[in-house]
Scaffold this motif. Sequence first.
Motif, PDB file in Angstrom:
ATOM      1  N   ARG A 232      -5.912   4.725   7.027  1.00 46.11           N
ATOM      2  CA  ARG A 232      -7.039   3.769   7.111  1.00 46.11           C
ATOM      3  C   ARG A 232      -7.065   3.003   8.417  1.00 46.11           C
ATOM      4  NH1 ARG A 232      -6.631  -1.453   5.822  1.00 46.11           N
ATOM      5  NH2 ARG A 232      -4.659  -1.091   4.708  1.00 46.11           N
ATOM      6  N   THR A 233      -5.906   2.709   8.993  1.00 45.06           N
ATOM      7  CA  THR A 233      -5.849   1.763  10.116  1.00 45.06           C
ATOM      8  C   THR A 233      -5.502   2.373  11.466  1.00 45.06           C
ATOM      9  OG1 THR A 233      -3.517   1.249   9.627  1.00 45.06           O
ATOM     10  CG2 THR A 233      -5.196  -0.128   8.570  1.00 45.06           C
ATOM     11  N   LEU A 234      -4.999   3.612  11.511  1.00 50.46           N
ATOM     12  CA  LEU A 234      -4.681   4.200  12.810  1.00 50.46           C
ATOM     13  C   LEU A 234      -5.966   4.387  13.609  1.00 50.46           C
ATOM     14  CD1 LEU A 234      -2.040   5.306  14.218  1.00 50.46           C
ATOM     15  CD2 LEU A 234      -2.990   7.571  13.753  1.00 50.46           C
ATOM     16  N   PRO A 235      -6.049   3.837  14.816  1.00 56.51           N
ATOM     17  CA  PRO A 235      -7.312   3.875  15.570  1.00 56.51           C
ATOM     18  C   PRO A 235      -7.755   5.298  15.911  1.00 56.51           C
ATOM     19  CG  PRO A 235      -5.790   2.267  16.510  1.00 56.51           C
ATOM     20  CD  PRO A 235      -5.004   3.074  15.522  1.00 56.51           C
ATOM     21  N   LYS A 236      -9.064   5.462  15.978  1.00 55.19           N
ATOM     22  CA  LYS A 236      -9.646   6.732  16.417  1.00 55.19           C
ATOM     23  C   LYS A 236     -10.133   6.550  17.847  1.00 55.19           C
ATOM     24  CE  LYS A 236     -11.218   7.803  11.719  1.00 55.19           C
ATOM     25  NZ  LYS A 236     -10.742   6.533  11.114  1.00 55.19           N
ATOM     26  N   ARG A 237      -9.812   7.489  18.694  1.00 52.44           N
ATOM     27  CA  ARG A 237     -10.149   7.370  20.111  1.00 52.44           C
ATOM     28  C   ARG A 237     -11.608   7.723  20.373  1.00 52.44           C
ATOM     29  NH1 ARG A 237      -5.205   8.575  24.204  1.00 52.44           N
ATOM     30  NH2 ARG A 237      -3.872   6.937  23.361  1.00 52.44           N
ATOM     31  N   LYS A 238     -12.228   6.957  21.271  1.00 52.05           N
ATOM     32  CA  LYS A 238     -13.607   7.230  21.663  1.00 52.05           C
ATOM     33  C   LYS A 238     -13.633   8.270  22.787  1.00 52.05           C
ATOM     34  CE  LYS A 238     -15.201   2.576  20.499  1.00 52.05           C
ATOM     35  NZ  LYS A 238     -15.804   1.316  20.999  1.00 52.05           N
ATOM     36  N   ARG A 239     -14.687   9.043  22.818  1.00 54.46           N
ATOM     37  CA  ARG A 239     -14.808  10.071  23.855  1.00 54.46           C
ATOM     38  C   ARG A 239     -14.902   9.449  25.241  1.00 54.46           C
ATOM     39  NH1 ARG A 239     -19.609  13.994  22.486  1.00 54.46           N
ATOM     40  NH2 ARG A 239     -18.805  14.998  24.376  1.00 54.46           N
ATOM     41  N   SER A 241     -13.175   6.965  26.375  1.00 58.63           N
ATOM     42  CA  SER A 241     -11.959   6.257  26.763  1.00 58.63           C
ATOM     43  C   SER A 241     -11.304   6.907  27.981  1.00 58.63           C
ATOM     44  CB  SER A 241     -10.980   6.204  25.600  1.00 58.63           C
ATOM     45  OG  SER A 241     -10.538   7.500  25.257  1.00 58.63           O
ATOM     46  N   HIS A 242     -10.497   6.106  28.692  1.00 55.91           N
ATOM     47  CA  HIS A 242      -9.747   6.602  29.846  1.00 55.91           C
ATOM     48  C   HIS A 242      -8.332   6.029  29.767  1.00 55.91           C
ATOM     49  CE1 HIS A 242     -10.322   2.609  31.643  1.00 55.91           C
ATOM     50  NE2 HIS A 242     -11.571   2.721  31.235  1.00 55.91           N
ATOM     51  N   LYS A 243      -7.494   6.355  30.753  1.00 56.51           N
ATOM     52  CA  LYS A 243      -6.079   5.976  30.650  1.00 56.51           C
ATOM     53  C   LYS A 243      -5.879   4.465  30.555  1.00 56.51           C
ATOM     54  CE  LYS A 243      -5.517   6.465  35.662  1.00 56.51           C
ATOM     55  NZ  LYS A 243      -4.890   7.281  36.735  1.00 56.51           N
ATOM     56  N   SER A 451       5.567  -0.579  21.010  1.00 57.66           N
ATOM     57  CA  SER A 451       4.914  -1.098  22.218  1.00 57.66           C
ATOM     58  C   SER A 451       3.586  -0.388  22.484  1.00 57.66           C
ATOM     59  CB  SER A 451       5.845  -0.932  23.423  1.00 57.66           C
ATOM     60  OG  SER A 451       7.087  -1.546  23.186  1.00 57.66           O
ATOM     61  N   ALA A 452       3.592   0.936  22.355  1.00 49.88           N
ATOM     62  CA  ALA A 452       2.367   1.708  22.600  1.00 49.88           C
ATOM     63  C   ALA A 452       1.294   1.392  21.564  1.00 49.88           C
ATOM     64  CB  ALA A 452       2.692   3.195  22.596  1.00 49.88           C
ATOM     65  N   PHE A 453       1.693   1.345  20.301  1.00 46.18           N
ATOM     66  CA  PHE A 453       0.725   1.063  19.238  1.00 46.18           C
ATOM     67  C   PHE A 453       0.161  -0.347  19.367  1.00 46.18           C
ATOM     68  CE2 PHE A 453       1.465   4.246  15.540  1.00 46.18           C
ATOM     69  CZ  PHE A 453       1.504   5.294  16.439  1.00 46.18           C
ATOM     70  N   LEU A 454       0.976  -1.270  19.844  1.00 41.41           N
ATOM     71  CA  LEU A 454       0.549  -2.660  20.002  1.00 41.41           C
ATOM     72  C   LEU A 454      -0.675  -2.764  20.913  1.00 41.41           C
ATOM     73  CD1 LEU A 454       1.755  -5.302  18.894  1.00 41.41           C
ATOM     74  CD2 LEU A 454       3.038  -5.520  21.032  1.00 41.41           C
ATOM     75  N   MET A 455      -0.740  -1.909  21.902  1.00 41.61           N
ATOM     76  CA  MET A 455      -1.850  -1.958  22.857  1.00 41.61           C
ATOM     77  C   MET A 455      -3.092  -1.237  22.344  1.00 41.61           C
ATOM     78  SD  MET A 455       0.169  -1.356  26.475  1.00 41.61           S
ATOM     79  CE  MET A 455       0.599   0.336  26.087  1.00 41.61           C
ATOM     80  N   GLN A 456      -2.979  -0.502  21.251  1.00 46.28           N
ATOM     81  CA  GLN A 456      -4.089   0.331  20.785  1.00 46.28           C
ATOM     82  C   GLN A 456      -4.681  -0.105  19.448  1.00 46.28           C
ATOM     83  OE1 GLN A 456      -3.142   4.733  21.700  1.00 46.28           O
ATOM     84  NE2 GLN A 456      -1.135   3.740  21.775  1.00 46.28           N
TER      85      GLN A 456
END
Length: 513
Positions: A232-239, A241-243, A451-456
């Motif tokens: 339910r909560t893991l973000p989905k990336r937008k097309r 998006s960039h680095k 750390s990575a998930f915190l930013m996303q």
Amino acid sequence: MHIVTAAEMYEIDRDTIEQIGISADSLMENAGQSLFHVLRERIPRSARVAVLAGTGNNGGDGFVVARMLKSYGYDADLWLIPPKEKIKGAAKTALEVYERSGYDWKPYAGNEQAFATHILQYDVIIDALLGIGIKGEVRPPYKEIIELVNRSRAIVYAIDIPSGTPADGGEAEKAVRADVTITIQCPKLGAYTFPTADYYGELLLIDIGIPPLAVKRNAAPRFVWKEDDVVRTLPKRKRSSHKGTHGKLLVVGGSRAMTGAITLTAKAALRSGAGLLTMAVPDDIYSVVANRVPEAMYYPCPARDGAFSGAMDVSALDIDAIAIGPGLGRTDGVRELVSNIVQKPVPLVIDADALFFWNEYAALIHERKAATVVTPHPGEMARMLNLSIRDIEGDRFGTSKRLAMEYGIYVVLKGPYTIVTTPDGSQYVNTTGNPALAKGGSGDVLTGMVSAFLMQHHSVQEAISNAVWVHGKTADMLVERSHSQWDVLAGDLIEAIPAVLSYVQEKQRGDMG
């Protein structure tokens, strides 16, 4: 799914009966029926079954289960351990219904020798002896009965909790070692703390119709973080998006004696979606680590004796979050470095050697506005709180909550059933993972993932809980598919992250479909 103490469960029951108006008799019938439907799927018709019933609600649930087993043609014996006159309330009603249904029961009192002989001949034993109200030592005859149950070769199903275990966790002087525990409505604290958790075996949950409102207003915010929550909560990336969209992370760590830790953290962060990553390392080890993570940028810093010499200037770096600790060492220069880094106004993950100096910079933590995450194992937590490891392990929920609320931070107390605690005291328990994680480097991998998930993620709690879940799931997948619990390396965990993230994304697509 709420996790409750014994006292909270009593209040939930009382609220449901007195305020909402569902009778105790109805709740017990619901419980017994729900238990039976789980047992029916697992117990073969040819099995000889014993239901061992004590007083109170646990025994009452056993009466309903025994009635249903007999109604469906099972070869089942109900053993009533206390004298019949001690059965009160809803349990008494359940026993009367059992008797009026035309079924008899076997008294334990006066038949102790026969019981000792028969108990070894059953294929399945259903433990409805003692519930969540037990305090102190188990007294006769239950002590002797539990010894016989544990000696038998039968498959043992415990109702709610294994008899003899404290519902809130702690030492169990004499307790049933269940193969399966079917817990009622809400799991209890003891299911997620050791040594009590060792008695549970497989843990199943049944819903008996208690309204969520009764649970919410009587239980602390203490939950199991499940696969459904991750999906339910893991973000989905937008097309589009960039680095830069997915965060710029600075990982600070490493020393001459420990060059691998920061490499593991960096690789795990990149595998977990960090967009850009910079590794700040002592310049003494720059040449050693520079070719290990070609996807990373490097920031060599002045060194002394193979470790950071002191504070570092990060003002020129464009960063969204910092992780500090893996492989740092414990020199005076590191002490200064950590105190400097905690003053930076970005989300911060503190782990490993950076936690060693906690008491020297803890006052600065109060002044931070950005999210602060600490990820101690029990030994580190004990040092932070000036307690023993035994104190921590004996009250994992309580000590985590105390630290999180006192400093306004997120606490990740690692170990079996890692607990994530938020600054307001809400707690989330992870159930993925296995002993394959008990190896050096596993914590460094988790630091990178958090750390990575915190930013996303928009929610800090969801980011941390999802990272902990994925970390444990990587170990589970490795053991299921290609490894034993003995041979998994921290690097293997990193290589398994893609499979777990793909698994979650498939679940997300399935939910959308």
